[in-house]
Write a protein that holds these residues in place. Structure first.
Motif, PDB file in Angstrom:
ATOM      1  N   SER A   1       0.630  -1.296  -0.150  1.00  0.00           N
ATOM      2  CA  SER A   1       0.462  -0.178  -0.136  1.00  0.00           C
ATOM      3  C   SER A   1       0.731   1.027   0.402  1.00  0.00           C
ATOM      4  N   GLU A   2       1.600   1.100   0.751  1.00  0.00           N
ATOM      5  CA  GLU A   2       2.997   2.196   0.806  1.00  0.00           C
ATOM      6  C   GLU A   2       3.951   2.233  -0.794  1.00  0.00           C
ATOM      7  N   LEU A   3       3.479   1.287  -1.871  1.00  0.00           N
ATOM      8  CA  LEU A   3       4.581   1.471  -2.687  1.00  0.00           C
ATOM      9  C   LEU A   3       4.167   2.047  -3.845  1.00  0.00           C
ATOM     10  N   MET A   4       4.371   3.522  -5.045  1.00  0.00           N
ATOM     11  CA  MET A   4       4.039   3.739  -6.212  1.00  0.00           C
ATOM     12  C   MET A   4       4.566   2.722  -7.064  1.00  0.00           C
ATOM     13  N   GLU A   5       5.781   2.393  -6.932  1.00  0.00           N
ATOM     14  CA  GLU A   5       6.563   1.182  -8.656  1.00  0.00           C
ATOM     15  C   GLU A   5       7.060   0.265  -7.360  1.00  0.00           C
ATOM     16  N   LEU A   6       7.811  -1.375  -8.010  1.00  0.00           N
ATOM     17  CA  LEU A   6       8.309  -2.482  -7.591  1.00  0.00           C
ATOM     18  C   LEU A   6       9.592  -2.159  -7.050  1.00  0.00           C
ATOM     19  N   PRO A   7      10.160  -2.680  -6.247  1.00  0.00           N
ATOM     20  CA  PRO A   7      11.611  -2.701  -6.201  1.00  0.00           C
ATOM     21  C   PRO A   7      12.568  -3.244  -7.470  1.00  0.00           C
ATOM     22  N   LYS A   8      13.251  -3.327  -7.607  1.00  0.00           N
ATOM     23  CA  LYS A   8      14.069  -3.026  -9.316  1.00  0.00           C
ATOM     24  C   LYS A   8      13.987  -4.905  -8.602  1.00  0.00           C
ATOM     25  N   SER A   9      14.093  -5.790  -8.103  1.00  0.00           N
ATOM     26  CA  SER A   9      13.757  -6.979  -7.289  1.00  0.00           C
ATOM     27  C   SER A   9      12.946  -7.589  -5.857  1.00  0.00           C
ATOM     28  N   SER A  10      12.246  -8.859  -6.528  1.00  0.00           N
ATOM     29  CA  SER A  10      11.035  -8.241  -5.381  1.00  0.00           C
ATOM     30  C   SER A  10      10.297  -9.966  -5.363  1.00  0.00           C
ATOM     31  N   ILE A  11      10.145 -10.227  -3.874  1.00  0.00           N
ATOM     32  CA  ILE A  11       8.819 -11.586  -4.540  1.00  0.00           C
ATOM     33  C   ILE A  11       8.230 -11.026  -2.661  1.00  0.00           C
ATOM     34  N   VAL A  12       7.103 -10.755  -3.916  1.00  0.00           N
ATOM     35  CA  VAL A  12       5.289 -10.526  -3.484  1.00  0.00           C
ATOM     36  C   VAL A  12       4.763 -11.411  -3.283  1.00  0.00           C
ATOM     37  N   PHE A  13       4.045 -11.826  -1.704  1.00  0.00           N
ATOM     38  CA  PHE A  13       2.806 -11.680  -1.480  1.00  0.00           C
ATOM     39  C   PHE A  13       1.760 -11.405  -0.864  1.00  0.00           C
ATOM     40  N   SER A  14       0.542 -11.544  -1.843  1.00  0.00           N
ATOM     41  CA  SER A  14      -0.489 -11.153  -1.285  1.00  0.00           C
ATOM     42  C   SER A  14      -1.282 -11.755  -0.693  1.00  0.00           C
ATOM     43  N   PHE A  15      -1.819 -11.312   0.483  1.00  0.00           N
ATOM     44  CA  PHE A  15      -3.532 -11.517   1.226  1.00  0.00           C
ATOM     45  C   PHE A  15      -4.601 -10.989   1.171  1.00  0.00           C
ATOM     46  N   SER A  16      -4.549 -10.835  -0.104  1.00  0.00           N
ATOM     47  CA  SER A  16      -5.997  -9.910  -0.008  1.00  0.00           C
ATOM     48  C   SER A  16      -6.123  -9.439  -1.801  1.00  0.00           C
ATOM     49  N   ASN A  17      -7.216  -9.987  -2.586  1.00  0.00           N
ATOM     50  CA  ASN A  17      -7.220  -9.990  -3.984  1.00  0.00           C
ATOM     51  C   ASN A  17      -6.524  -7.849  -4.405  1.00  0.00           C
ATOM     52  N   ALA A  18      -7.120  -7.084  -2.904  1.00  0.00           N
ATOM     53  CA  ALA A  18      -6.884  -5.939  -3.879  1.00  0.00           C
ATOM     54  C   ALA A  18      -5.530  -6.107  -3.842  1.00  0.00           C
ATOM     55  N   ALA A  19      -4.604  -6.178  -2.621  1.00  0.00           N
ATOM     56  CA  ALA A  19      -3.753  -6.539  -2.556  1.00  0.00           C
ATOM     57  C   ALA A  19      -2.729  -7.150  -4.554  1.00  0.00           C
ATOM     58  N   ALA A  20      -3.234  -8.136  -4.778  1.00  0.00           N
ATOM     59  CA  ALA A  20      -3.016  -8.391  -6.121  1.00  0.00           C
ATOM     60  C   ALA A  20      -3.284  -7.596  -7.402  1.00  0.00           C
ATOM     61  N   LYS A  21      -4.528  -7.145  -6.771  1.00  0.00           N
ATOM     62  CA  LYS A  21      -4.652  -5.957  -7.867  1.00  0.00           C
ATOM     63  C   LYS A  21      -3.487  -4.889  -8.391  1.00  0.00           C
ATOM     64  N   ARG A  22      -2.928  -4.771  -6.938  1.00  0.00           N
ATOM     65  CA  ARG A  22      -2.361  -3.497  -7.296  1.00  0.00           C
ATOM     66  C   ARG A  22      -0.769  -3.757  -7.326  1.00  0.00           C
ATOM     67  N   THR A  23      -0.681  -5.038  -7.009  1.00  0.00           N
ATOM     68  CA  THR A  23       0.463  -5.250  -7.723  1.00  0.00           C
ATOM     69  C   THR A  23       0.981  -5.448  -8.910  1.00  0.00           C
ATOM     70  N   PHE A  24      -0.228  -5.624  -9.776  1.00  0.00           N
ATOM     71  CA  PHE A  24       0.113  -5.551 -11.110  1.00  0.00           C
ATOM     72  C   PHE A  24       0.143  -3.801 -11.477  1.00  0.00           C
ATOM     73  N   GLU A  25      -0.948  -3.141 -11.078  1.00  0.00           N
ATOM     74  CA  GLU A  25      -1.084  -2.010 -11.635  1.00  0.00           C
ATOM     75  C   GLU A  25       0.108  -1.347 -10.901  1.00  0.00           C
TER      76      GLU A  25
END
Length: 307
Positions: A40-64
């Motif tokens: 929720s605090e990011l506007m971009e992904l880090p250059k390298s990352s491992i993402v764990f989404s615990f909600s559909n909203a977080a999954a959607k935000r990841t790809f946005e």
């Protein structure tokens, strides 16, 4: 495989950050020595990352935000559609860190070449007695080293299996499967609540998963349709038919797992996406929307061309 070697294979010299929408999970990851950030605090992904989404909203935000990130190498773990709990996420991360990504990618290429060069296959080992035929021009999905050579956001599952999917019931199934498999565990996914499904199905499937993890089960398939799932000679096919929704007992997936490194660490009681990559095969029914998508995991099964 050490985490440092895994990181080198996927991310080069860049240490990955752990991204999630669970503060308790991120706190544990900090204790493991990882850089962390809340999605929720990011506007971009880090250059390298491992993402764990615990909600559909977080999954959607990841790809946005991934769309707004020019340089990115990211593994995506959709925890919310399996079991979005802290113990399950930590279990999945532990398996991920102990996986041999380089070996799995090389094995995927070998499996892909075998599948593309033959049409009929026998399955053997771990009491398997089955055959599978692949339709001409059917395209298996595999992840290869060149797919992660530059920018990528890839589901963690894609690193550890080669699979054929049949999600559109109106199209011909790309494979034909008949035979029996010994099942060591199952995975269940329901992407959103479906009021048409009977009450208590999730609890019943959890009961089934726990029983199978202890006792094992035997799955019988005839021409892509499950005709039996027996637990200690007790038939469980009615539960499967209820849970799978509109697709019923028709197979929707055939996959070959390539993650040999985690075989001794699997806990089949845990509904983790990492489990389905275990070396062997798995089949699935259901689409995850009209009903549950249910994977049947059969480790230590080999697939060989029939000449």
């Amino acid at each position: 495989m050490s985490p440092s070697r895994m990181i080198s294979t996927l991310f080069g010299d860049e240490e990955p950050s752990i991204i999630a929408d669970s503060d308790s999970f991120l706190q544990e990851c900090k204790l493991w020595g990882f850089k962390t950030a809340n999605i929720s605090e990011l506007m971009e992904l880090p250059k390298s990352s491992i993402v764990f989404s615990f909600s559909n909203a977080a999954a959607k935000r990841t790809f946005e935000i991934a769309k707004n990130t020019k340089t990115k190498k990211s593994i995506f773990c959709a925890t919310q559609v399996f079991e979005p709990t802290l113990p399950t996420a930590l279990y999945s991360l532990r398996l991920l860190l102990n996986s041999d990504f380089d070996r799995s990618l090389r094995t995927q290429r070998s499996v892909l070449n075998m599948l593309n060069s033959n049409h009929d296959f026998s399955l053997y080992g771990n009491e398997a007695d089955a055959t599978v035929s692949i339709l001409p021009h059917a395209q298996p999905y595999a992840l290869l080293s060149e797919d992660i050579s530059e920018n990528f956001v890839q589901s963690v599952a894609e690193f550890f299996e080669v699979h054929y999917a049949h999600m559109n019931a109106q199209e011909p199934c790309p494979f034909s499967f008949t035979g029996t498999l010994k099942v060591a565990g199952i995975l269940t996914v329901l992407r959103k609540h479906n009021s048409i499904l009977p009450e208590g199905l999730r609890a019943s499937l959890k009961w089934l998963s726990d029983r199978i993890s202890i006792e094992g089960a035997f799955l019988s398939i005839s021409d892509n349709t499950i005709i039996s799932l027996k637990l200690n000679n007790e038939e469980q096919i009615k539960l499967l038919d209820l849970a799978a929704g509109s697709r019923g007992l028709k197979l929707t997936e055939f996959a070959i797992g390539v993650n040999e490194e985690i075989s001794s660490s699997i806990d089949y009681r845990v509904n983790s996406q990492m489990n389905e990559g275990i070396s062997g095969v798995h089949l699935a029914i259901g689409d995850g929307s009209s009903g549950f998508h249910i994977d049947f995991l059969s480790p230590s099964v080999s697939v060989s061309p029939i000449h």
